[in-house]
Design an enzyme around this catalytic site. Structure first.
Site, mmCIF file in Angstrom:
data_model
loop_
_atom_site.group_PDB
_atom_site.id
_atom_site.type_symbol
_atom_site.label_atom_id
_atom_site.label_comp_id
_atom_site.label_asym_id
_atom_site.label_seq_id
_atom_site.Cartn_x
_atom_site.Cartn_y
_atom_site.Cartn_z
ATOM 1 N N ASN A 10 0.874 -1.170 0.000
ATOM 2 C CA ASN A 10 0.000 0.000 0.000
ATOM 3 C C ASN A 10 0.911 1.219 0.000
ATOM 4 O O ASN A 10 1.495 1.564 1.016
ATOM 5 C CB ASN A 10 -0.891 -0.015 1.254
ATOM 6 C CG ASN A 10 -1.726 1.253 1.374
ATOM 7 O OD1 ASN A 10 -1.871 2.002 0.400
ATOM 8 N ND2 ASN A 10 -2.263 1.502 2.558
ATOM 9 N N LYS A 12 0.068 4.280 -0.386
ATOM 10 C CA LYS A 12 -0.581 5.484 0.144
ATOM 11 C C LYS A 12 -0.338 6.672 -0.826
ATOM 12 O O LYS A 12 -0.242 6.459 -2.019
ATOM 13 C CB LYS A 12 -0.096 5.793 1.561
ATOM 14 C CG LYS A 12 -0.127 4.549 2.461
ATOM 15 C CD LYS A 12 0.092 4.872 3.903
ATOM 16 C CE LYS A 12 0.165 3.574 4.681
ATOM 17 N NZ LYS A 12 0.044 3.758 6.100
ATOM 18 N N HIS A 90 -9.607 1.449 4.609
ATOM 19 C CA HIS A 90 -8.327 1.597 5.315
ATOM 20 C C HIS A 90 -8.516 2.545 6.511
ATOM 21 O O HIS A 90 -9.301 3.483 6.443
ATOM 22 C CB HIS A 90 -7.265 2.138 4.352
ATOM 23 C CG HIS A 90 -5.888 2.093 4.943
ATOM 24 N ND1 HIS A 90 -5.427 3.066 5.803
ATOM 25 C CD2 HIS A 90 -4.897 1.177 4.832
ATOM 26 C CE1 HIS A 90 -4.195 2.743 6.176
ATOM 27 N NE2 HIS A 90 -3.853 1.603 5.605
ATOM 28 N N GLU A 92 -6.855 4.931 7.574
ATOM 29 C CA GLU A 92 -6.657 6.358 7.274
ATOM 30 C C GLU A 92 -7.903 6.949 6.613
ATOM 31 O O GLU A 92 -8.241 8.108 6.814
ATOM 32 C CB GLU A 92 -5.395 6.545 6.413
ATOM 33 C CG GLU A 92 -4.141 6.364 7.264
ATOM 34 C CD GLU A 92 -2.943 5.804 6.538
ATOM 35 O OE1 GLU A 92 -2.902 5.825 5.306
ATOM 36 O OE2 GLU A 92 -2.023 5.324 7.243
ATOM 37 N N GLU A 162 -5.732 -4.844 10.305
ATOM 38 C CA GLU A 162 -4.622 -3.946 10.611
ATOM 39 C C GLU A 162 -4.936 -3.189 11.896
ATOM 40 O O GLU A 162 -5.681 -2.194 11.870
ATOM 41 C CB GLU A 162 -4.443 -2.922 9.488
ATOM 42 C CG GLU A 162 -4.220 -3.528 8.131
ATOM 43 C CD GLU A 162 -3.644 -2.501 7.176
ATOM 44 O OE1 GLU A 162 -2.466 -2.619 6.856
ATOM 45 O OE2 GLU A 162 -4.365 -1.568 6.791
ATOM 46 N N GLY A 168 2.262 2.119 10.856
ATOM 47 C CA GLY A 168 3.237 3.212 10.766
ATOM 48 C C GLY A 168 3.935 3.529 12.072
ATOM 49 O O GLY A 168 4.592 4.564 12.188
ATOM 50 N N SER A 208 3.188 -2.274 10.380
ATOM 51 C CA SER A 208 4.640 -2.359 10.647
ATOM 52 C C SER A 208 5.261 -3.683 10.229
ATOM 53 O O SER A 208 6.123 -4.226 10.928
ATOM 54 C CB SER A 208 4.930 -2.064 12.130
ATOM 55 O OG SER A 208 4.523 -0.752 12.451
HETATM 56 C C1 PEP Z 1 -0.958 0.303 6.074
HETATM 57 O O1 PEP Z 1 -1.151 1.500 6.167
HETATM 58 O O2 PEP Z 1 -1.739 -0.406 5.437
HETATM 59 C C2 PEP Z 1 0.209 -0.253 6.742
HETATM 60 C C3 PEP Z 1 0.207 -1.521 6.994
HETATM 61 O O3 PEP Z 1 1.235 0.610 7.058
HETATM 62 P P1 PEP Z 1 2.651 0.244 7.723
HETATM 63 O O4 PEP Z 1 3.143 -1.041 7.097
HETATM 64 O O5 PEP Z 1 3.524 1.408 7.409
HETATM 65 O O6 PEP Z 1 2.410 0.070 9.193
#
Ligand code: PEP
Length: 250
Positions: A10, A12, A90, A92, A162, A168, A208
């Site tokens: 992803n 973003k 998601h 966000e 998630e 993040g 992460s």
């Molecule tokens: C995400 O935003 O889908 C995500 C998993 O981000 P990160 O791997 O940076 O934690």
């Protein structure tokens, strides 16, 4: 039921057209099944010269098919630009853009209608976890987002669990905690859509993910793959993730 571990990037709001095509040209030829959700603007250019097993996706769509919705992009448009799938719900989108599961349900229907596969994201915040609301939040997000969808429609949908506190932050869930939650999500699917659907559906893990933890997380029985944010932006790091996941069979 045997499955290949699925790896989804992803990106973003990152990468220009040139950066995106450059990244794809540097992926090893040997890559197995892999997906990248990228900005709308890079989709079309990336369809050229991409490895055949790489599928491209979008990170959002609007739930109407067309019309006076300034700034929005339809499912048909992203499909036309080369997307085979779309990430919906998601965290966000839910937290920064106040998208609720009702809107996510409408978007899922529109995506399926246009022949896009869907990756539905769900996850609890740290406050919700601390208040022991994880089960309730995940149940609500899962069932409202998938409201009145059939077992056949579920074939075109993957879930990405998630935990918001792991996105993040560099602080991933432990493999054991992740497995317990994935097991619970699979049992929710089984109760509603049956045993076959619950075995077939891909439940990905996100938050992460990095080269160091991909092996342990993806080896858990109910983790069918990963959604990778930050660590998917550098082609070297992402290639390491793919390689470290390479020998896991489910
Ligand atoms: C995400 O935003 O889908 C995500 C998993 O981000 P990160 O791997 O940076 O934690």
């Amino acid at each position: 039921m045997s499955k290949d571990v699925r790896i989804v990037a992803n990106w973003k709001m990152n990468k220009t057209i040139r950066e995106a095509t450059d990244f794809i040209s540097k992926l090893p030829n040997t890559i197995a099944v892999l997906s990248i959700a990228m900005p709308f603007t890079a989709l079309h250019a990336c369809t050229k010269n991409k490895p055949p097993l790489l599928s491209l996706g979008a990170q959002n769509i609007y739930f109407e098919s067309h019309g006076p919705f300034t700034g929005e992009t339809s499912a048909e448009m992203v499909k036309d630009a080369g997307a085979e799938f779309v990430i919906l719900g998601h965290s966000e989108r839910r937290h920064i853009f106040s998208e609720d599961s009702g809107a996510v349900n409408k978007k899922i229907r529109q995506a399926l209608l246009c022949g896009l596969e869907v990756i539905l994201c769900i996850g609890e915040t740290l406050t919700q976890r601390d208040e022991n609301k994880t089960v309730e939040v995940l149940r609500e997000q899962l069932f409202e987002s998938l409201f009145e969808l059939t077992e056949e429609q579920l074939d075109q949908i993957s879930i990405a669990y998630e935990p918001v506190w792991a996105i993040g932050t560099g602080k991933p869930s432990t493999a054991q905690m992740a497995q317990e939650t994935h097991f619970m999500l699979r049992s929710f699917i089984r109760d509603k859509w049956g045993q076959v659907a619950s075995e077939k559906i891909f439940i990905l893990h996100g938050g992460s993910i990095k080269p160091e933890n991909i092996q342990e997380l993806s080896s858990q029985p109910d983790i069918d793959g990963v959604l990778v944010g930050g660590a998917s932006l550098d082609v070297g790091v992402f290639t390491q993730i793919i390689q470290n996941a390479g020998n896991i069979k489910k």
